[in-house]
Write an enzyme that holds these catalytic residues in place. Structure first.
Site, PDB file in Angstrom:
ATOM      1  N   TYR A 178      12.692   1.435  -2.091  1.00 38.63           N
ATOM      2  CA  TYR A 178      11.454   2.172  -2.409  1.00 38.63           C
ATOM      3  C   TYR A 178      11.887   3.413  -1.423  1.00 38.63           C
ATOM      4  O   TYR A 178      11.225   3.639  -0.276  1.00 38.63           O
ATOM      5  CB  TYR A 178      10.283   1.568  -1.724  1.00 38.63           C
ATOM      6  CG  TYR A 178       9.056   2.149  -1.895  1.00 38.63           C
ATOM      7  CD1 TYR A 178       8.582   2.939  -3.074  1.00 38.63           C
ATOM      8  CD2 TYR A 178       7.892   2.483  -0.902  1.00 38.63           C
ATOM      9  CE1 TYR A 178       7.182   3.508  -3.224  1.00 38.63           C
ATOM     10  CE2 TYR A 178       6.977   3.143  -0.919  1.00 38.63           C
ATOM     11  CZ  TYR A 178       6.550   3.778  -2.222  1.00 38.63           C
ATOM     12  OH  TYR A 178       5.402   4.349  -2.253  1.00 38.63           O
ATOM     13  N   ARG A 183       9.345  10.766  -3.471  1.00 37.80           N
ATOM     14  CA  ARG A 183       8.830   9.665  -3.956  1.00 37.80           C
ATOM     15  C   ARG A 183       7.149   9.840  -4.198  1.00 37.80           C
ATOM     16  O   ARG A 183       6.683  10.775  -3.859  1.00 37.80           O
ATOM     17  CB  ARG A 183       8.763   8.782  -2.625  1.00 37.80           C
ATOM     18  CG  ARG A 183       8.643   7.243  -2.994  1.00 37.80           C
ATOM     19  CD  ARG A 183       9.123   6.321  -1.772  1.00 37.80           C
ATOM     20  NE  ARG A 183       8.008   6.677  -0.860  1.00 37.80           N
ATOM     21  CZ  ARG A 183       8.075   5.977   0.429  1.00 37.80           C
ATOM     22  NH1 ARG A 183       9.234   5.537   0.804  1.00 37.80           N
ATOM     23  NH2 ARG A 183       7.048   6.370   1.427  1.00 37.80           N
ATOM     24  N   ASP A 184       6.814   9.015  -5.066  1.00 41.06           N
ATOM     25  CA  ASP A 184       5.508   9.032  -5.511  1.00 41.06           C
ATOM     26  C   ASP A 184       5.121  10.209  -5.765  1.00 41.06           C
ATOM     27  O   ASP A 184       4.116  11.009  -5.212  1.00 41.06           O
ATOM     28  CB  ASP A 184       4.793   8.437  -4.439  1.00 41.06           C
ATOM     29  CG  ASP A 184       4.837   6.832  -4.346  1.00 41.06           C
ATOM     30  OD1 ASP A 184       5.636   6.489  -5.033  1.00 41.06           O
ATOM     31  OD2 ASP A 184       4.109   6.251  -3.510  1.00 41.06           O
ATOM     32  N   SER A 190       1.932   8.469   0.074  1.00 36.89           N
ATOM     33  CA  SER A 190       3.221   7.603   0.167  1.00 36.89           C
ATOM     34  C   SER A 190       4.156   8.478   0.015  1.00 36.89           C
ATOM     35  O   SER A 190       5.415   7.784  -0.389  1.00 36.89           O
ATOM     36  CB  SER A 190       3.091   6.372  -0.648  1.00 36.89           C
ATOM     37  OG  SER A 190       2.759   6.714  -1.753  1.00 36.89           O
ATOM     38  N   ASP A 230       6.161   3.112  -8.651  1.00 38.80           N
ATOM     39  CA  ASP A 230       5.554   4.197  -8.913  1.00 38.80           C
ATOM     40  C   ASP A 230       6.470   5.265  -9.327  1.00 38.80           C
ATOM     41  O   ASP A 230       6.267   6.558  -8.725  1.00 38.80           O
ATOM     42  CB  ASP A 230       4.697   4.658  -7.797  1.00 38.80           C
ATOM     43  CG  ASP A 230       3.465   3.819  -7.582  1.00 38.80           C
ATOM     44  OD1 ASP A 230       3.032   2.959  -8.303  1.00 38.80           O
ATOM     45  OD2 ASP A 230       3.038   3.618  -6.185  1.00 38.80           O
ATOM     46  N   HIS A 275       1.168  -0.957 -14.043  1.00 37.16           N
ATOM     47  CA  HIS A 275       0.214  -2.104 -14.471  1.00 37.16           C
ATOM     48  C   HIS A 275      -0.471  -1.947 -15.844  1.00 37.16           C
ATOM     49  O   HIS A 275      -0.392  -0.804 -16.406  1.00 37.16           O
ATOM     50  CB  HIS A 275      -0.675  -2.401 -13.283  1.00 37.16           C
ATOM     51  CG  HIS A 275      -1.472  -1.199 -12.959  1.00 37.16           C
ATOM     52  ND1 HIS A 275      -2.752  -0.535 -13.493  1.00 37.16           N
ATOM     53  CD2 HIS A 275      -1.086  -0.217 -11.991  1.00 37.16           C
ATOM     54  CE1 HIS A 275      -3.034   0.471 -12.908  1.00 37.16           C
ATOM     55  NE2 HIS A 275      -2.161   0.757 -11.885  1.00 37.16           N
ATOM     56  N   TRP A 278      -2.244   1.486 -16.203  1.00 35.29           N
ATOM     57  CA  TRP A 278      -1.544   2.505 -16.048  1.00 35.29           C
ATOM     58  C   TRP A 278      -0.572   2.665 -17.414  1.00 35.29           C
ATOM     59  O   TRP A 278      -0.974   3.523 -18.354  1.00 35.29           O
ATOM     60  CB  TRP A 278      -0.337   2.379 -14.999  1.00 35.29           C
ATOM     61  CG  TRP A 278       0.132   3.636 -14.784  1.00 35.29           C
ATOM     62  CD1 TRP A 278       0.342   4.718 -15.528  1.00 35.29           C
ATOM     63  CD2 TRP A 278       0.848   4.045 -13.537  1.00 35.29           C
ATOM     64  NE1 TRP A 278       1.059   5.714 -14.914  1.00 35.29           N
ATOM     65  CE2 TRP A 278       1.349   5.244 -13.779  1.00 35.29           C
ATOM     66  CE3 TRP A 278       1.224   3.510 -12.491  1.00 35.29           C
ATOM     67  CZ2 TRP A 278       2.204   6.068 -12.547  1.00 35.29           C
ATOM     68  CZ3 TRP A 278       1.846   4.119 -11.420  1.00 35.29           C
ATOM     69  CH2 TRP A 278       2.637   5.194 -11.484  1.00 35.29           C
ATOM     70  N   ASN A 314      -1.454  -3.239  -6.818  1.00 36.17           N
ATOM     71  CA  ASN A 314      -2.925  -3.173  -7.443  1.00 36.17           C
ATOM     72  C   ASN A 314      -3.644  -4.238  -7.475  1.00 36.17           C
ATOM     73  O   ASN A 314      -3.540  -5.101  -6.620  1.00 36.17           O
ATOM     74  CB  ASN A 314      -2.633  -2.654  -9.101  1.00 36.17           C
ATOM     75  CG  ASN A 314      -3.737  -1.684  -9.457  1.00 36.17           C
ATOM     76  OD1 ASN A 314      -4.480  -1.972  -9.849  1.00 36.17           O
ATOM     77  ND2 ASN A 314      -3.353  -0.383  -9.027  1.00 36.17           N
ATOM     78  N   TRP A 372      -7.199   3.183  -6.746  1.00 39.27           N
ATOM     79  CA  TRP A 372      -6.069   2.101  -6.061  1.00 39.27           C
ATOM     80  C   TRP A 372      -5.852   2.049  -4.510  1.00 39.27           C
ATOM     81  O   TRP A 372      -5.240   1.236  -4.087  1.00 39.27           O
ATOM     82  CB  TRP A 372      -4.614   2.585  -6.717  1.00 39.27           C
ATOM     83  CG  TRP A 372      -4.312   4.213  -6.331  1.00 39.27           C
ATOM     84  CD1 TRP A 372      -4.665   5.201  -7.146  1.00 39.27           C
ATOM     85  CD2 TRP A 372      -3.870   4.712  -5.014  1.00 39.27           C
ATOM     86  NE1 TRP A 372      -4.256   6.519  -6.298  1.00 39.27           N
ATOM     87  CE2 TRP A 372      -4.049   6.137  -5.073  1.00 39.27           C
ATOM     88  CE3 TRP A 372      -3.617   4.462  -3.451  1.00 39.27           C
ATOM     89  CZ2 TRP A 372      -3.424   6.880  -4.275  1.00 39.27           C
ATOM     90  CZ3 TRP A 372      -3.020   5.254  -2.702  1.00 39.27           C
ATOM     91  CH2 TRP A 372      -2.780   6.441  -2.687  1.00 39.27           C
ATOM     92  N   ASP A 406      -2.865   1.647   2.237  1.00 38.32           N
ATOM     93  CA  ASP A 406      -2.415   2.398   1.124  1.00 38.32           C
ATOM     94  C   ASP A 406      -2.531   3.916   1.490  1.00 38.32           C
ATOM     95  O   ASP A 406      -1.813   4.383   0.983  1.00 38.32           O
ATOM     96  CB  ASP A 406      -3.461   2.072  -0.166  1.00 38.32           C
ATOM     97  CG  ASP A 406      -3.129   0.602  -0.537  1.00 38.32           C
ATOM     98  OD1 ASP A 406      -2.167  -0.014  -0.724  1.00 38.32           O
ATOM     99  OD2 ASP A 406      -4.564   0.197  -0.969  1.00 38.32           O
TER     100      ASP A 406
END
Length: 451
Positions: A178, A183-184, A190, A230, A275, A278, A314, A372, A406
């Site tokens: 990760y 990222r994201d 994040s 993600d 998930h 999504w 999630n 989330w 989160d």
């Protein structure tokens, strides 16, 4: 049935009652007002501008310590840059046909166990404190979300190998890859340490190379990895976000590099597939399957790519007794329905899954399916097991370490995401990735099955 390691966890005192932060405690960062030095045997290491952490190392230091100062703490650990020894056997070039979790003891993450043990020490209610200590014995994935954390993997692999040798039981270490550049791309909470515009892809490849070098030194310890939460899901639904559109090519190149290189050292991999709320919508299923298939084929169909991971971090049920009202309009209203709908559409990628249920113990708690961030009233869910009730699902797992935040609810933070300020998000939340004691206690209280 998946077995769980009985690795002992040493109790540590919470950072906020010490002059120095404990191992894995916070020791610096923007807005931090607590201790800025670490107990002996650990070093205050900058993971990002908002979070410095006491990682196992040689000596205490200030919160301005550079990430490169981090070293492994045990005598059996190896540096991430060390070459493989001549005595290390080469990993098998052929992946097993069956479930990689079967017959293996799951190595407990010392990182998370130390966080939980410190949290338990801060709980005055003896019953809840006892339940908290039970959580320290439940296996979670270790997130390698910064280069500074990579050397710890060598320590864990060495410890797992030692346990394996002394017990005769085969061990498995669970990790999350990760650290993509940018990222994201559709979120703020994040954001990672690499930027595409600033040598991001090369930095990411170096991060992967360090992980591969470490794993190569322990060919007898099995490693299972979730690949980049993600990331690919954003390429299905969020290319209208400029940052995601800009990241598309780099994400694909970086993930391809990761799975090809990790394949060389026999890491069993599950690509993150979001998930049910999504990619589980009927309109998203075929584009998602096509993306996963094309990436897998373009990478040369790596034999250790086992399948997909869903519900990472999630709150969805594996099997919902009744649909949550927020899922209206989506026939795939739980993770099993999503998996059953997606699996037949995969034409090349193996259709095997793992499902994160770490925070899915309580349902009907969100105002919208897209909420989330530190959702109010969430509880720990089904414990990790290979008794999943579905031939498509290898294991129920806990990917998200419950209690790690989160995202912050502080609207003045540069990393504030509006989802973390919604009415169904827990208030007074710290920065993403830091420990959220109040939320951890809620996860314990609302756990289902109960702790």
């Amino acid at each position: 049935m998946l077995k769980i390691s009985a690795l002992a966890v040493l109790a540590v005192l919470p950072a906020f009652v010490q002059a120095q932060s404990a191992v894995y405690g916070q020791c610096g960062g923007i807005g931090w007002t607590g201790a800025t030095t670490c107990v002996s045997g650990s070093t205050c290491t900058v993971l990002n501008a908002y979070y410095s952490q006491c990682l196992p190392g040689s000596a205490a230091s200030s919160s301005t310590a550079a990430p490169s100062s981090t070293t492994a703490s045990t005598s059996t650990a190896h540096s991430s840059t060390a070459a493989s020894t001549s005595t290390a056997a080469a990993p098998s070039s052929t992946a097993i046909a069956g479930n990689p979790f079967e017959g293996y003891e799951i190595f407990l993450s010392p990182y998370y166990a130390a966080e939980v043990t410190a949290a338990a020490a801060a709980i005055t209610d003896s019953t809840m404190a006892s339940k908290a200590l039970e959580v320290a014995q439940i296996p979670t994935f270790t997130w390698l979300d910064a280069v500074a954390k990579v050397p710890n993997l060598g320590t864990y692999l060495a410890e797992a190998q030692s346990l394996q040798a002394s017990s005769g039981q085969k061990y498995l270490v669970q990790i999350v890859i990760y650290d993509l550049p940018d990222r994201d791309c559709a979120a703020l909470a994040s954001n990672g340490e690499f930027s595409i515009a600033d040598n991001g892809l090369a930095n990411y490849e170096n991060y992967i190379d360090q992980i591969v070098d470490l794993i190569a030194q322990y060919p007898n310890v099995r490693v299972v990895a979730v690949i980049e939460p993600d990331s690919l899901a954003n390429l299905v639904t969020n290319l209208s976000v400029p940052k995601c559109a800009n990241a598309e090519t780099t994400y694909k190149e970086a993930v391809t590099y990761a799975i090809q290189q990790l394949n060389t050292v026999g890491v069993y991999m599950y690509l993150d597939a979001g998930h049910a709320g999504w990619l589980g919508w009927p309109a998203n299923l075929s584009p998602a399957a096509q993306l996963f298939d094309s990436l897998y084929t373009a990478a040369g169909s790596p034999s250790f790519v086992r399948g997909l991971a869903t519900d990472v971090a999630n709150y969805n049920a594996l099997v919902a007794s009744t649909p949550d009202p927020i899922t209206a309009g989506n026939p795939n209203y739980d993770e099993l329905l999503y998996i059953q709908a997606l699996a037949p559409l995969l034409t090349s990628l193996p259709a095997h899954f793992i499902v994160d249920q770490g925070r899915s113990g309580k349902q009907d708690i969100r105002n919208a399916w897209g909420d989330w961030c530190n959702v109010l009233g969430a509880g720990f869910g089904t414990r990790p097991t290979t008794d999943t009730g579905s031939s498509l699902i290898d294991s129920i797992v806990w990917v998200k370490p419950g209690g790690e935040c989160d995202g912050t609810s502080n609207t003045s933070s540069p990393r504030y995401d509006a989802h973390c300020g919604l009415p169904d998000a827990t208030p007074n939340a710290p920065e993403a990735g830091t420990w959220f004691q109040a939320y951890f206690q809620t996860l314990i209280a609302d756990a289902n099955p109960a702790l």
